[in-house]
Design a protein around this motif. Structure first.
Motif, PDB file in Angstrom:
ATOM      1  N   ARG D 121      -6.792   1.612 -34.611  1.00  0.00           N
ATOM      2  CA  ARG D 121      -8.110   1.827 -35.010  1.00  0.00           C
ATOM      3  C   ARG D 121      -8.859   1.796 -33.774  1.00  0.00           C
ATOM      4  N   ARG D 122      -8.074   1.615 -32.238  1.00  0.00           N
ATOM      5  CA  ARG D 122      -9.246   1.721 -31.269  1.00  0.00           C
ATOM      6  C   ARG D 122      -9.309   3.511 -30.678  1.00  0.00           C
ATOM      7  N   PHE D 123      -8.582   4.250 -31.800  1.00  0.00           N
ATOM      8  CA  PHE D 123      -8.927   5.554 -31.499  1.00  0.00           C
ATOM      9  C   PHE D 123     -10.149   6.094 -32.418  1.00  0.00           C
ATOM     10  N   ASP D 124     -10.599   5.191 -33.600  1.00  0.00           N
ATOM     11  CA  ASP D 124     -11.382   5.258 -34.856  1.00  0.00           C
ATOM     12  C   ASP D 124     -12.380   5.905 -34.208  1.00  0.00           C
ATOM     13  N   THR D 125     -13.005   6.838 -34.124  1.00  0.00           N
ATOM     14  CA  THR D 125     -14.061   7.360 -34.043  1.00  0.00           C
ATOM     15  C   THR D 125     -15.328   7.054 -34.081  1.00  0.00           C
ATOM     16  N   HIS D 126     -15.841   5.857 -35.015  1.00  0.00           N
ATOM     17  CA  HIS D 126     -16.484   4.894 -35.640  1.00  0.00           C
ATOM     18  C   HIS D 126     -16.354   3.803 -34.790  1.00  0.00           C
ATOM     19  N   PHE D 127     -15.193   3.225 -34.328  1.00  0.00           N
ATOM     20  CA  PHE D 127     -15.494   1.886 -33.784  1.00  0.00           C
ATOM     21  C   PHE D 127     -15.498   2.238 -32.673  1.00  0.00           C
ATOM     22  N   ALA D 128     -14.966   3.243 -31.847  1.00  0.00           N
ATOM     23  CA  ALA D 128     -15.431   3.945 -30.344  1.00  0.00           C
ATOM     24  C   ALA D 128     -16.658   4.273 -30.222  1.00  0.00           C
ATOM     25  N   THR D 129     -17.576   4.535 -30.960  1.00  0.00           N
ATOM     26  CA  THR D 129     -18.929   5.003 -30.893  1.00  0.00           C
ATOM     27  C   THR D 129     -19.402   3.606 -30.485  1.00  0.00           C
ATOM     28  N   LEU D 130     -18.778   2.860 -31.272  1.00  0.00           N
ATOM     29  CA  LEU D 130     -19.427   1.060 -31.327  1.00  0.00           C
ATOM     30  C   LEU D 130     -19.245   0.883 -29.470  1.00  0.00           C
ATOM     31  N   LYS D 131     -18.150   0.799 -29.613  1.00  0.00           N
ATOM     32  CA  LYS D 131     -17.925   0.128 -28.143  1.00  0.00           C
ATOM     33  C   LYS D 131     -18.661   1.335 -27.357  1.00  0.00           C
ATOM     34  N   SER D 132     -18.923   2.586 -27.629  1.00  0.00           N
ATOM     35  CA  SER D 132     -19.437   3.215 -26.388  1.00  0.00           C
ATOM     36  C   SER D 132     -21.036   3.114 -26.659  1.00  0.00           C
ATOM     37  N   ALA D 133     -21.719   2.847 -27.521  1.00  0.00           N
ATOM     38  CA  ALA D 133     -22.736   2.242 -27.805  1.00  0.00           C
ATOM     39  C   ALA D 133     -22.693   0.485 -26.707  1.00  0.00           C
ATOM     40  N   LEU D 134     -22.372   0.107 -26.748  1.00  0.00           N
ATOM     41  CA  LEU D 134     -21.853  -1.532 -26.462  1.00  0.00           C
ATOM     42  C   LEU D 134     -22.071  -0.781 -24.836  1.00  0.00           C
ATOM     43  N   ALA D 135     -20.870  -0.141 -24.475  1.00  0.00           N
ATOM     44  CA  ALA D 135     -20.843   0.275 -22.931  1.00  0.00           C
ATOM     45  C   ALA D 135     -22.189   0.594 -22.372  1.00  0.00           C
ATOM     46  N   ASN D 136     -23.094   1.490 -23.124  1.00  0.00           N
ATOM     47  CA  ASN D 136     -23.411   1.943 -23.425  1.00  0.00           C
ATOM     48  C   ASN D 136     -24.793   1.486 -23.008  1.00  0.00           C
TER      49      ASN D 136
END
Lengths: 333, 333, 333, 333
Positions: D121-136
């Motif tokens: 799930r770490r590689f799911d594009t949706h979850f990864a996008t959520l994590k990127s948005a947080l990092a962003n």
């Protein structure tokens, strides 16, 4: 025509004044407030008169009172008003002190006056639709309830100081909605809370971000999430998993306009706060009170409902302090 | 195993190369292109060899060709390939010239070779689901079809110059989808168009924003809206009102993440352009072609379908010029 | 306080009576109707008196009239009321006959009385927000406007017979909203229509499903889609593509509850019909009228707006009959 | 080109075989399974050979192994494979026994072989996008994380018996995603669970409906909700409240078609189960493993990540039994 005395003239009293005036079968007959000027201002705005609480209670032409004063006066006023033969709609919470609320309940037990506690969200059309869908069997048997309830911005420190804390002041609405939907009291209440939003509120020993989990004899589970700050607006959602599906009451948005541009596809924010979000519910609450008086039916949210919600708030407050789940029946002592 | 020769080595040829290679029952046997280097580059990438079109057509071990060359060569290559006994999947449009396309149809009539036109959107899972729902009776009888089809950005002027204009180049997909869904050809075609996006495209006599309305003998109505520029991404929606309801195929978004902040509630944009949006459709198109060859069934989008769409594009082009609706049967002369 | 005479006591008059009564600065002073009983019933419901139209117009204590009578009386009443020195809010359409409407305009030209036409949708918060977003530059320059406007169910044949046809009766709202948003009159109007819903309406020579396309000197394009039947409810959507993005005003749903089960993820239907959908707009319309009278500003939807919309309806009716686009300036003859 | 041995030939092994074969820089060199026939079937399907695990580990031409065998063999195989000099991608969980997993960690400590745990799930594009948005910084600082993770239907009793229970088998994914997003381990873990779906699973002492709440040193709070049954499909959502907004990763639906009819406005269900939902993630996971081997970087989900998730599952299991929160550091003993 129901003649109504409004006790209290603050912001929430104004909301009730509007609902009382707009209803075809009720009239706002008088307003009182510890601050005379506030009472007079509100009275003038709604074309009625400012009087003292004592005068209102003594006036036999007044059928009912709406108590919208500060929380610490609720129990006293419920007792006095029922003693005076008035029907009562009292703002939540009944009291910040569970013992006091129970003594109030005992005091008025034999008086046979209708007393309703203003859990306005029960009258929200969206939440009521969700409850009807459950009753209608749309998702089978309820299994897992989640309530998300975030305010747009934290209150002032002054407000927080007198509020009884997040669980009694804010989450009490969610406790009541939980009872409204599940129609079963929890066995255990477990709370965790943090001070993340305003350190000054944290310094009072209060929290601004909290999660409460409750278990039930039937096996159901309920979770309530609260935050004092959601910068995008008042976030009020309910989600209920059942054996045959899921019900969700999502947010009411400011408007239906969606803008697509290089940044994405943007809908409006949730309506800002409780006045906008629940104005319909306040009107429906008042209509339900009037209807109960007319038909002689029990009001749809009772003093007992108020005490149940308070009991859960107490349990949550205790659990958050001790770090362990609290059995709700230990709150009955 | 189906041995496939790929004619053309441009961008869309690459899409097809991927689909051909990924399919378990087909092999990319050779690639040709007028630009030898392009052919060699693509061949190397997919582990096959670059050859001339003549060699591919002459090679009896090659069962089928996929024609992804420039539009003006389509008719010639369809004729040559069927003459050589190959099954054909040809990119849309059949031709920019309706007369030429019809002569092609006549030329290959007796050859009994499967010829499919690559209307990829028929194989899009969302549009296909909408069509199934209609067939399933979910909305009763179709009454009013609306297609929204906007590109993210206009093409280069060079591309536009050779494209045959918006109606033949871009809207042709929407004409075909209209036929795919309604299964009836229109009686009249009425077009209005403007040059709003790129004056240089307007200077060619072409438009970049257009609306076409079509009427049907059955009383159905269809509307197609095209724009060469939607800055938020590739906007591909279908909406069909029927006697018992409405079907909508909405946009595919880049991801499911929604961000709520002070600006509103923002979802992701639609996926950028046709490669992202229709990659699944290209694979399914190829699979449908392979399946048709295996079963001997007629391919699901035929040369006749290609000619019908072209005829509607011609009618729209004519209507836009003359300012009056065009009867489709005047296009058959 | 504005004293208001309400001319007409039918369904829409009731809507206006509510708005007039609820507004703090207006009073419903009298009601008239050709049907005396209707007038008396409405008067009683709102605590006012039923009088004849003549009495109302002659009463100098009455400041304004709201005309909610049958369409064929609108012009006469606008003339009589302005002659009597009243401000006027008149329901749409001004008249079914464009020539009559223009004579009305000329007749009242010098009287200097405020006359507003009740295009309620201009006051809908969602559509108004869309217009504000456009004005705010959120999507750059407007390019392609689409209006979807479907009624839940067709009217009776009797209603249809006197309605002037779909374009004058139903689409007139959409013509006005088009003018409201684009702030430019079209050059050409092209209509196609079908009778798909109720053959009896078709037998009158009327249609129930129609699409109108309009072109503009600026290059903008507008499309309006109407149907007399959307079984899922009142479908009222606006979509506007601009050079920098897309604005959409989507439907208002009955509630926010979403049910997920084996059949899918189901939200509520759009609110049923115009009373539910536009009650807020009727109130805001009335408030805007009162405000215009107070400030002396021109009312936000004028008799000229009413004539413009009627002119477009005429053009559409003509185009649907002849099968060719109609130049709007030929309607001015 | 990376030569890969696949250990295990069950359903999830098939998923990995597809990803390994489709990747341009890896080849499926061999497959083993305790069930020889299964191994041979899978090998044939992917055009490779079935061999014993011992042979695969002994073959120096094989660079890496993917361990997709039963959980109780994971630790042994990780040890054996790293001993044999292979890079390892092992399915989650590392082990059902925390002590065994830690001994495995110690055993391989000095071997310097890349070991990645398959938290797809770490590689799911949706979850990864959520994590990127947080990092962003899109929502400021994370405050309250909620994960909803419901399976469409409960597993068989046989599966449940060997699964280690819901917390270790199902919620372990959510524990890992929590760590992935918050990048901080919890201080306390508190679990409540019920047996509501299948009494036979309850009879094993397992639960099918559970809520876990976790607190953090930083004040963050996380909640995970699990159910073994959501009849509408695989419900996989993440929601993260931050100081400046809210991020939500919503469900991936089967298609974009929306049907409006008398029952409401119905969208498609979420995609059915993990194979459909996470196929993209399995491919991306494999690509990330290949990339890590190429660059020498640490794999993006390590054995330590696997042990952390297991530790949280242990804590939750313990908390659910004892009824009190468990300090995560007591799990380190």
């Amino acid at each position: 025509m129901l003649n109504v005395g409004l006790l209290g003239a603050g912001r929430i009293a104004g909301v009730h004044a509007t609902a009382i005036s707009a209803h075809r079968e009720s009239t706002l007959a008088a307003v009182s407030d510890v601050n005379i000027e506030s009472a007079e201002r509100l009275a003038q705005e709604y074309g009625t008169t400012a009087r003292s609480t004592e005068e209102i209670l003594a006036d036999t032409s007044i059928d009912a009172v709406l108590i919208a004063t500060s929380t610490d006066t609720h129990s006293d006023l419920i007792e006095a008003a029922t003693e005076a033969g008035k029907a009562v709609l009292c703002e939540k919470p009944v009291d910040l002190d569970l013992g006091r609320a129970r003594r109030c309940q005992q005091a008025i037990a034999g008086r046979n006056q209708p007393v309703m506690i203003g859990f306005n969200r029960r009258f929200d059309t969206h939440f009521a639709t969700l409850k009807s869908a459950l009753a209608n069997g749309d998702i089978g048997k309820a299994e897992l309830l989640s309530i998300t309830s975030f305010d747009p911005a934290p209150p002032t420190v002054e407000y927080a100081r007198g509020s009884g804390g997040l669980y009694r002041d804010m989450m009490i609405h969610d406790f009541d909605i939980t009872n409204f939907i599940l129609e079963e009291l929890p066995v255990t209440v477990s709370a965790v809370g943090s001070s993340l939003v305003d350190p000054a509120i944290g310094a009072l020993g209060d929290v601004d971000t909290a999660v409460v989990t409750m278990t039930y004899a039937s096996g159901q589970i309920a979770v309530i999430k609260n935050s004092r700050r959601a910068v995008y607006g008042y976030d009020q959602r309910i989600e209920l998993l059942g054996s045959d599906g899921l019900l969700q009451a999502t947010n009411v948005l400011e408007n239906t306009v969606v803008t697509s541009n290089k940044s994405g596809v943007t809908a409006a924010k949730p309506v800002h706060f409780f006045l906008e979000r629940y104005m319909q519910a306040y009107s429906a609450e008042w209509a339900a009170f009037v209807e109960a008086l007319k038909t002689g039916a029990s009001p749809p949210s009772t003093l007992e409902d108020g005490i149940n919600a308070l009991m859960m708030a107490e349990a949550a407050t205790h659990s958050a302090k001790t770090g362990v789940p609290v059995n709700l029946d230990t709150m009955t002592a």
